[in-house]
Design an enzyme around this catalytic site. Structure first.
Site, PDB file in Angstrom:
ATOM      1  N   ARG A 106       0.855  -1.184   0.000  1.00  0.00           N
ATOM      2  CA  ARG A 106       0.000   0.000   0.000  1.00  0.00           C
ATOM      3  C   ARG A 106       0.892   1.236   0.000  1.00  0.00           C
ATOM      4  NH1 ARG A 106      -2.798   3.019   5.028  1.00  0.00           N
ATOM      5  NH2 ARG A 106      -3.602   4.689   3.737  1.00  0.00           N
ATOM      6  N   HIS A 138      -2.920  10.950   0.823  1.00  0.00           N
ATOM      7  CA  HIS A 138      -2.435  10.718   2.190  1.00  0.00           C
ATOM      8  C   HIS A 138      -1.825  12.034   2.693  1.00  0.00           C
ATOM      9  CE1 HIS A 138      -1.065   7.306   5.036  1.00  0.00           C
ATOM     10  NE2 HIS A 138      -0.752   8.435   5.647  1.00  0.00           N
ATOM     11  N   GLU A 190      -7.398   8.579   6.561  1.00  0.00           N
ATOM     12  CA  GLU A 190      -7.551   9.153   7.908  1.00  0.00           C
ATOM     13  C   GLU A 190      -8.031  10.602   7.957  1.00  0.00           C
ATOM     14  OE1 GLU A 190      -4.284   8.671  10.569  1.00  0.00           O
ATOM     15  OE2 GLU A 190      -4.251   6.497  10.414  1.00  0.00           O
ATOM     16  N   ASN A 211      -7.353   1.853   9.982  1.00  0.00           N
ATOM     17  CA  ASN A 211      -6.040   1.986  10.591  1.00  0.00           C
ATOM     18  C   ASN A 211      -6.230   1.903  12.095  1.00  0.00           C
ATOM     19  OD1 ASN A 211      -5.013   2.420   8.060  1.00  0.00           O
ATOM     20  ND2 ASN A 211      -4.518   4.584   8.374  1.00  0.00           N
ATOM     21  N   TYR A 270      -4.272   1.383  15.997  1.00  0.00           N
ATOM     22  CA  TYR A 270      -3.049   1.306  16.788  1.00  0.00           C
ATOM     23  C   TYR A 270      -3.304   1.119  18.275  1.00  0.00           C
ATOM     24  CZ  TYR A 270      -0.559   3.075  12.652  1.00  0.00           C
ATOM     25  OH  TYR A 270      -0.026   3.226  11.406  1.00  0.00           O
ATOM     26  N   GLU A 303      -3.452  -0.256   8.220  1.00  0.00           N
ATOM     27  CA  GLU A 303      -2.276   0.086   9.028  1.00  0.00           C
ATOM     28  C   GLU A 303      -2.438  -0.510  10.412  1.00  0.00           C
ATOM     29  OE1 GLU A 303      -1.337   4.276   9.460  1.00  0.00           O
ATOM     30  OE2 GLU A 303      -1.702   4.659   7.335  1.00  0.00           O
TER      31      GLU A 303
END
Ligand SMILES: *[C@@H]1O[C@H](CO)[C@@H](O)[C@H](O)[C@H]1NC(C)=O
Ligand SMILES: *[C@@H]1O[C@H](CO)[C@@H](O)[C@H](O)[C@H]1NC(C)=O
Ligand SMILES: *[C@@H]1O[C@H](CO)[C@@H](O)[C@H](O)[C@H]1NC(C)=O
Ligand SMILES: *[C@@H]1O[C@H](CO)[C@@H](O)[C@H](O)[C@H]1NC(C)=O
Ligand SMILES: *[C@@H]1O[C@H](CO)[C@@H](O)[C@H](O)[C@H]1NC(C)=O
Length: 504
Positions: free
Chosen positions: A101, A146, A191, A330, A332, A397
């Site tokens: 990606r 992005h 995002e 994404n 985390y 991600e």
């Protein structure tokens, strides 16, 4: 005898439970599951002023406001991937990833920002990279945007100007035309929450505009949804039949967990303000009710004659509703949610009425926003399953930051625990996750954190013009995981190479 039978039954039941538990958690990847790695143009390419490339908001931001970057540095050179893309692809192939990606720099392809001039060199770079991936059996997954839009567009308000919708669609069309024969998975926008909040409601991200009271942030999100949807519709109308790809948006999602059992509803509100802000319009046609009522309430309290959350016309609702071929996530970290106690005194400070904290048992990372809570990942995936009718999910991600250790045991442990949670969510809970990407293939320019926080499974020597790459232990670990298609145990820490010898 009876006692023996009971005892035997208990043993048998225990064994069966263990087996079914362990079968679910065998830690193999389902057949057809896609494993990849990810990057973004401004974070890796460098070559910021080659050929006819235009200036983008991140070039401008880092050059003019270096005090907003923790080490004062920029992406002028970064990983040099503009020149080293063949080496990058060879590395991705060697490790064994199925897909890569990467994102496209808008101002590299359109130097004026608009579709009147297409840079031959700029477009050629992405044609080269795509061809190199395909030639090596790696699927290209392309992020159209992005965060690095042309500075000229920011001069006209950037994401707060609705005209960006048309300019974005022009740009996307050029990419579909140029690369769509090879690229079958497109990400429109990466995002929105991060750049709308960080860039139009604060200074953590370009263009660092502190527009008060989230007015800029919400307007940005509003135009993001329109640009995403119009791009999806364009693909439907002009490209889907011949190219047969998929188009989706990528959202940055934390797991919002209740601080304690009293705060389930608050956790739900936090989810809607984070995920629902973008996903509810795309899957259900409009902003979540709780967002509409809460922002209207707080806006009124603050004296605005209108809600700071913009409204969609019926026409726009029809355009936006149903514009995700897959759900890009994404993920985390997690946060614990509880109500803002000031509201009991009638003081409304936050649109969502919430405060958050983290659990003291969650391990830290190098990033101030990233604490390790693997079970939050499963929680989030189940939430997406339930909220949006179990859509196909691509985890675009997931990763962990440290300050550059080569023997990065913490990163391996993070990946083991998080991917294990994902596999349980898939196998036990039926979550429809189809792909997963490691962030990131290389250490890279980590936005406001400069080069000080490293997410790579490969070390990059940024202090040297050669920008050489060195495998970290996590890269070796992923190589094994990919060849076995099965999670591997976490090696125990022995001697720790913290930094390369030449690192200052
Ligand atoms: C490009 O930027 C670098 C600094 O990163 C500078 O040294 C170089 O002269 C610039 N090249 C051109 C062609 O402007
Ligand atoms: C693309 O590949 C061609 C052929 O290998 C090469 O000559 C050219 O420099 C490359 N262009 C870019 C921008 O990478
Ligand atoms: C949750 O925490 C709040 C504040 O500490 C407390 O008042 C409440 O009783 C707690 N609820 C439960 C179920 O523990
Ligand atoms: C959005 O689309 C879904 C599925 O087609 C439909 O059921 C729903 O009513 C639409 N929502 C709105 C607000 O139009
Ligand atoms: C970078 O790698 C190249 C090729 O292996 C080598 O020749 C060079 O000396 C390395 N640079 C540094 C600073 O180690």
């Amino acid at each position: 005898m009876a006692r023996f039978i009971i005892a035997l039954t208990i043993v048998v039941v225990t064994v069966i439970t263990r087996i079914s538990c362990c079968d679910v958690v065998k830690l193999t990847f389902p057949s057809g599951f896609s494993l990849g790695t990810a990057s973004a143009s401004y974070q890796v390419e460098g070559a910021w002023n080659v050929s006819d490339k235009g200036v983008n908001v991140w070039d401008y931001h880092t050059h003019n406001r270096p005090e907003l970057i923790s080490d004062g540095r920029n992406g002028d050179v970064a990983c040099n991937s503009y020149y080293k893309y063949q080496e990058d692809v060879a590395l991705i192939k060697k490790i064994g990833f199925d897909f890569y990606r990467f994102s496209i720099s808008w101002s590299r392809v359109l130097p004026t920002g608009f579709a009147n001039v297409i840079s031959e060199d700029g477009l050629q770079y992405y044609k080269n990279l795509t061809a190199e991936l395909v030639a090596n059996g790696i699927e290209p997954v392309v992020t159209i945007y992005h965060w690095d839009h042309p500075k000229v567009i920011e001069d006209m308000g950037g994401w707060t100007n609705e005209l960006i919708v048309g300019w974005f669609v022009d740009y996307a069309e050029i990419l579909f035309e140029a690369l769509g024969d090879s690229v079958k998975r497109w990400i429109t926008i990466n995002e929105p929450d991060s750049f709308c909040n960080g860039g139009y409601n604060g200074v953590r991200k370009a263009p660092a505009k502190q527009i008060p009271a989230s007015i800029g942030k919400y307007l940005c999100g509003h135009n993001v949804l329109k640009a995403h949807a119009k791009t999806f519709r364009l693909y439907d109308e002009k490209f889907r039949e011949t190219q047969g790809g998929e188009v989706g948006i990528v959202l940055p999602l934390k797991a919002y967990l209740p601080f304690n059992a009293s705060y389930e509803e608050e956790a739900e509100t936090a989810f809607q303000f984070n995920c629902g802000w973008m996903a509810h319009p795309i899957y259900h046609g409009d902003y979540p009710d709780v967002m509409k009522t809460r922002v209207a309430l707080v806006s009124e309290y603050q004296g605005y004659p209108w809600s700071r959350l913009p409204e969609f016309s019926d026409e726009w609702i029809a355009i936006i509703n149903g514009t995700n071929d897959y759900f890009g996530v994404n993920h985390y970290t997690s946060e614990l949610v509880y109500p803002d106690p000031d509201e009991e005194q009638g003081i409304y400070t936050y649109d969502n009425g919430l405060l958050t904290t983290v659990d003291s048992s969650w391990a830290a990372s190098a990033s101030d926003w990233l604490y390790v809570n693997p079970s939050g990942f499963g929680y989030l995936l189940r939430k997406i399953r339930d909220e949006y009718n179990n859509p196909p999910v691509w985890v675009t991600e997931n990763g962990y930051s440290d300050s550059g250790e080569l023997d990065d045991y913490n990163r391996i442990s993070y990946y083991y625990e998080y991917v294990r949670e994902m596999l349980i969510a898939i196998k036990r809970d039926g979550c429809n996750v189809e792909g997963y990407a490691v962030w990131s293939i290389l250490d890279n320019f980590e936005w406001q954190d400069g080069y000080e926080k490293r997410f790579g499974i490969t070390y990059v020597e940024f202090d040297d013009a050669d920008t050489n790459r060195t495998a970290k232990l996590s890269q070796t670990w992923w190589t094994k995981v990919l060849s076995k298609r099965k999670l591997q145990s976490v090696p125990t820490s022995t001697n720790t190479r913290t930094r390369l010898p030449w690192k200052k």
